[in-house]
Design an enzyme around this catalytic site. Sequence first.
Site, PDB file in Angstrom:
ATOM      1  N   THR A 112      -8.138 -16.865  -3.810  1.00  0.00           N
ATOM      2  CA  THR A 112      -9.162 -16.909  -4.856  1.00  0.00           C
ATOM      3  C   THR A 112      -9.856 -18.269  -4.909  1.00  0.00           C
ATOM      4  O   THR A 112     -11.002 -18.358  -5.357  1.00  0.00           O
ATOM      5  CB  THR A 112      -8.500 -16.516  -6.205  1.00  0.00           C
ATOM      6  OG1 THR A 112      -7.965 -15.201  -6.039  1.00  0.00           O
ATOM      7  CG2 THR A 112      -9.483 -16.508  -7.353  1.00  0.00           C
ATOM      8  N   CYS A 169       0.857  -1.184   0.000  1.00  0.00           N
ATOM      9  CA  CYS A 169       0.000   0.000   0.000  1.00  0.00           C
ATOM     10  C   CYS A 169       0.895   1.237   0.000  1.00  0.00           C
ATOM     11  O   CYS A 169       2.049   1.174   0.425  1.00  0.00           O
ATOM     12  CB  CYS A 169      -0.947  -0.013   1.202  1.00  0.00           C
ATOM     13  SG  CYS A 169      -0.148  -0.336   2.763  1.00  0.00           S
TER      14      CYS A 169
END
Length: 308
Positions: free
Chosen positions: A270, A133
């Site tokens: 996922t 980030c």
Amino acid sequence: MDISVTLRGQTRDLVLKNPVLTASGTFGNGLEFTPYGDLASLGGIVVKGLSLEPRPGNPCPRIVETVAGMLNAVGLQNDGVEVFCREKLPALPWREVAVIVNIYAASVDEFARLAARLDGEEGVAALEVNVSCPNVAHGGALFGQDPLQAAAVTRAVREAAPRKHVMVKLSPNVTDITSIARAVEDAGADSVSCINTVLGMAVDLPARRPALANVVGGLSGPAIKPVALRCVWQVARAVKIPVIGVGGIVCARDALEFILAGARAVQVGTGSFIRPDCAFSLAAELPAACEQFGVTSLDELRGSLRLD
Ligand SMILES: Cc1cc2nc3c(=O)[nH]c(=O)nc-3n(C[C@H](O)[C@H](O)[C@H](O)COP(=O)(O)O)c2cc1C
């Protein structure tokens, strides 16, 4: 067969009943998945990335399917640390399963305040530091793309949360992932998880627009498994602290491949979008998969990749 794992850290160990964790951002706060399996049957739950204050995330569309994977630009939407500690954490079976809180912030100081807040929570076993980030106070470059910035965050979290195992999550979007891994190890990380998503993009040809409102996003799923395996292998040879593999893991065989490459534990991301019971079935199937591939213990398998 005993498949328990201890992640031996420089300051704090993390004991897991098996090496199967969920990946942050793909398993909500854990509670959403109780219809699909027993949370206590997992090695650990890594919850959605938390910030000090609530965040709305990015505009939609922010998820798009790709060949063998998906792209997301959710933008770290979350309710903030106070709501998590007050409403979600008490409902999790944290005495039976390790709850690992993924954290992110826009400055080193904010990371430290967030870590200090969570250090006092008995139900939190470990912090996973998302360094993918931007450091807003430092021109917006990603913490995880600069060894000095990654080390500064690690040191700050380590000092602010002396009671917690500190896992640092590495980004694959760098030239040399081993230099970042070594920097965070030197700064006191107990373990590293790799990898976060791979920067990607999709376009909508008829509309002549990007498929994501954010234009670029993070690629995940089986499409990135070879990248993740390569990163785990490189990082496991570069550092002494445990490595947790993540990226495209959807079955027990995938997990064993990561352990062979040097991982001590794995995360399912996922895979839980493809099949919500994915992490549960992977954990349940691991002992049989070990038998099938002649693995007598996870310690024996780990890092035993033959190069001759
Ligand atoms: C929808 C979505 C949200 C995510 N949110 C986070 C997050 O909040 N923090 C983080 O460190 N990683 C986040 N990730 C990255 C995953 O934890 C994981 O590192 C990545 O997806 C690769 O693993 P996979 O291929 O098994 O999904 C997110 C991934 C997806 C797909």
